[in-house]
Design an enzyme around this catalytic site. Sequence first.
Site, PDB file in Angstrom:
ATOM      1  N   CYS A  99       0.815  -1.085  -0.111  1.00 32.92           N
ATOM      2  CA  CYS A  99       0.043   0.027  -0.147  1.00 32.92           C
ATOM      3  C   CYS A  99       0.743   1.367   0.072  1.00 32.92           C
ATOM      4  O   CYS A  99       1.999   1.268  -0.436  1.00 32.92           O
ATOM      5  CB  CYS A  99      -1.164  -0.007   1.364  1.00 32.92           C
ATOM      6  SG  CYS A  99      -0.251   0.037   2.647  1.00 32.92           S
ATOM      7  N   ARG A 136      -3.528  -0.505   5.457  1.00 32.87           N
ATOM      8  CA  ARG A 136      -3.954  -1.733   4.414  1.00 32.87           C
ATOM      9  C   ARG A 136      -3.140  -2.917   4.375  1.00 32.87           C
ATOM     10  O   ARG A 136      -3.668  -4.090   4.565  1.00 32.87           O
ATOM     11  CB  ARG A 136      -4.278  -1.140   3.233  1.00 32.87           C
ATOM     12  CG  ARG A 136      -5.370  -0.093   3.198  1.00 32.87           C
ATOM     13  CD  ARG A 136      -5.773   0.591   2.005  1.00 32.87           C
ATOM     14  NE  ARG A 136      -4.519   1.607   1.821  1.00 32.87           N
ATOM     15  CZ  ARG A 136      -4.333   2.417   0.702  1.00 32.87           C
ATOM     16  NH1 ARG A 136      -5.067   2.331  -0.381  1.00 32.87           N
ATOM     17  NH2 ARG A 136      -3.401   3.039   0.720  1.00 32.87           N
ATOM     18  N   ASP A 153      -8.375   4.004   0.796  1.00 33.38           N
ATOM     19  CA  ASP A 153      -7.281   4.414   1.980  1.00 33.38           C
ATOM     20  C   ASP A 153      -8.036   4.913   3.206  1.00 33.38           C
ATOM     21  O   ASP A 153      -8.728   6.012   3.103  1.00 33.38           O
ATOM     22  CB  ASP A 153      -6.447   5.482   1.378  1.00 33.38           C
ATOM     23  CG  ASP A 153      -5.232   6.051   2.293  1.00 33.38           C
ATOM     24  OD1 ASP A 153      -5.449   5.575   3.649  1.00 33.38           O
ATOM     25  OD2 ASP A 153      -4.499   6.993   2.182  1.00 33.38           O
TER      26      ASP A 153
END
Length: 148
Positions: free
Chosen positions: A8, A14, A121
Amino acid sequence: MKKVLMVCLGNICRSPLAEAILQSKVDSKEVLVDSAGTAAYHIGNLPDKRSIEVAAKYGLNINNQRARKFVAADFDEFDFIYAMDKSNYNNILLLANNADDKQKVKLILNEISEDNHSVPDPYYGGDQGFENVYNMLDKACTVIANKL
Ligand code: 4NP
């Protein structure tokens, strides 16, 4: 040993979840899962507290993880590289040396739908964003684990 890298931006929200979720679904003697970020902001840091919390809620401990940056050498080390979003995907490909490298990189949500969706996000949002991310990653990692 098959090796999978989850990527990420910061490697604190994440991809630490994706790493732990996939590792929990495979035999650690057969599959190694790691994660990295395309940005350097959080190198050496623990995962975000909200990721630690949602992982713990589902029985996963991610406190042993520390953020690192994605490097070109990761193309040599890993067989499969999963990007969380399109921006990560493009930034990973910028470091590829050849077609073999490029072929290793996929958007993770294309494992569950072919529409090039991104894992949103969650950094600037609330706890619900982390729950949402967890659930998406859990579905995608089930598919990945069954294919490995
Ligand atoms: P991640 O989330 O890429 O899922 O780890 C983010 C973490 C940090 C920032 C952005 C996204 N940041 O801007 O610091």
